[in-house]
Scaffold this motif. Sequence first.
Motif, mmCIF file in Angstrom:
data_model
loop_
_atom_site.group_PDB
_atom_site.id
_atom_site.type_symbol
_atom_site.label_atom_id
_atom_site.label_comp_id
_atom_site.label_asym_id
_atom_site.label_seq_id
_atom_site.Cartn_x
_atom_site.Cartn_y
_atom_site.Cartn_z
ATOM 1 N N GLY A 386 6.655 1.516 0.863
ATOM 2 C CA GLY A 386 7.106 2.708 0.166
ATOM 3 C C GLY A 386 6.347 3.979 0.466
ATOM 4 O O GLY A 386 6.743 5.061 0.037
ATOM 5 N N GLY A 387 5.205 3.876 1.146
ATOM 6 C CA GLY A 387 4.438 5.066 1.481
ATOM 7 C C GLY A 387 3.516 5.569 0.385
ATOM 8 O O GLY A 387 2.953 6.664 0.501
ATOM 9 N N THR A 388 3.330 4.810 -0.686
ATOM 10 C CA THR A 388 2.434 5.223 -1.763
ATOM 11 C C THR A 388 0.985 5.230 -1.271
ATOM 12 O O THR A 388 0.533 4.272 -0.655
ATOM 13 N N ALA A 389 0.268 6.317 -1.548
ATOM 14 C CA ALA A 389 -1.131 6.412 -1.135
ATOM 15 C C ALA A 389 -1.972 5.413 -1.919
ATOM 16 O O ALA A 389 -1.885 5.341 -3.152
ATOM 17 N N GLU A 390 -2.819 4.646 -1.239
ATOM 18 C CA GLU A 390 -3.680 3.657 -1.880
ATOM 19 C C GLU A 390 -5.107 4.161 -2.017
ATOM 20 O O GLU A 390 -5.726 3.987 -3.055
ATOM 21 N N TRP A 391 -5.646 4.767 -0.961
ATOM 22 C CA TRP A 391 -6.978 5.362 -1.041
ATOM 23 C C TRP A 391 -7.200 6.243 0.177
ATOM 24 O O TRP A 391 -6.455 6.204 1.160
ATOM 25 N N SER A 392 -8.260 7.062 0.086
ATOM 26 C CA SER A 392 -8.694 7.901 1.202
ATOM 27 C C SER A 392 -10.217 7.901 1.212
ATOM 28 O O SER A 392 -10.850 7.920 0.155
#
Length: 422
Positions: A386-392
Motif C-alpha cells: 500500500g505504500g504506507t511509510a513504516e520508518w525513516s
Amino acid sequence: MNRRRFLAAAAVGVTSAFAGCSGTPDPVTTRRDHGDWPLHAHDTTNSNHVPAAVGPGPDPSVEWTRRVTDGRRYGYGAPSPVVADGTLYVGGDGLVALEAATGDHSWRAARSEAVYGPAVTDGAVYAGSVDGGVPRVRAFDRTNGERRWTVTYDEVLGPRFRPVVATDDAVYATLNYGTEGSTTPPHGRLDALADGDRRWSIDLGGNRDPAPAVRGTELYLGGTAGSPACAVDVRRGTVERLLGDPPGRNWTSETPISPQVHAVAASDAVYYGGRDASGRVTPTPPVTLDALEEGAVEWQASLGHQVPPPAVTPESVSVVWASTDDGTVTAHVGRYSHAGDRSWTKRFPNRTVWASPVATANSVYVATAAADGPSDPRLHAFDRAGGTAEWSLSLPSPAATMAVAGGRLFVGSWDGSVMAVG
C-alpha cells in the motif's frame, strides 16, 4: 515461447559487434529460495527481492559500521555486501568476512588487491580483483578465506570488475578495461568460469558496466554507449539475440551523458533500469520507460533521468527514480504491476536516489540523499502493498548498495564503508 517483457530506461544510441566461443552445454540453477543475500542483487536474476527474510523493526538504528576500502584504487565503487549463514562478505582492500550480527572480523584474504562485489555459493566465495593492473577472478573457502582457484587475465589498462554472478554451475564475470593512451571509452568482456577453468569468453565491444542477469539457460546484459542489450546462451557462450524494439535499437534519452542500463530477469520478464554514467542527476527531460512484449510496445511510463534497477517480485515491480520537477530534483518510489499499472507513488522533494530498492515479503527499502550533493543520507521503509511509510532513518554516509538478511539491512556506502541497520 515464454512471455517476455523488456523494460528499458535511460539508454542512448548503441551499436556493437560481438564474438562468441563455443562451450559444453550445462544446466543452470537460479538461487532465490532462502533468506540469505548471497549475490549482489540477491539472486542470479538480479531481483533485489528476498521473500524469505524480514528487515529491521519499527525503530531501527545503525548497529555497526566498518570501513573496508578508501575507494580510490582501480575505479573501485561502493562495497557490495552479500550475506550467508550469519556471515557478511564484502570486497574492498581485500575480501573481508564479518560477523553479520556484530561486525566483528572473521578473516581477510587477498589483502593487497582491490576486490569487487563477491558472490557466495554453498562452499565458496567468488570475486573479481585487481592488483598492479592485473585482473583475476578467485574462489575462496567460505570458512577461512583460503584460495581454491584463480583465473588470471592479461594485464590491461584501468581494469574494473562488476559484481560476479554465481550459479551452481558457473561464475560469470564482467570485466571493463581501457585502451592504450586512455581508459575511456573502455572495453568489456564476459567470461564463464568453473573450477578455475574458462569455459567461454565473449568480447562485448564498448563499455559493458552492469552485471549480468541469469535465468535458465539465458544470460541478459544491459549496456552503455556502444553496447546494446542482449541475451547470451550460457551453454555455448554465444549472443542469441539483441533486445529492443527493433532488436538492438537505439534507446533514446535527452540526457547528454551515456547511461548505464541494468538487466533484471525476474518473474516472467526482463526489466531494464538506467542511470547516467557519472551517477549524477542532471536537469534533463524525463525518460520514457518502455515495456515491450515480443518486440511490440505493451505500455509506457515517463519517469526520471535516474532509474536504478528495480526490485521485482512475482506480484509487482518496485521502482525508484529521480526527476526534475519545475526545476527541483525530486526522488520517487512507486509500485507497478507487471501490466504497467502504478498503484502508489511517494515523492521526496530536493532529494535524489543512488541505490536500487530492495524488497522483502512485506516491505520495500529505499535510500535517498540531498539533491545538491551526498549529504543528509536517509533510509526509508514502506509497506510494499500500500505504500504506507513504516520508518525513516538518518545514515552517516550515503547508501549505494543494500542487502537484507536476518532482520537487518546491510548498506554499502560511497565512502567505502559497510554498515548494519537493525
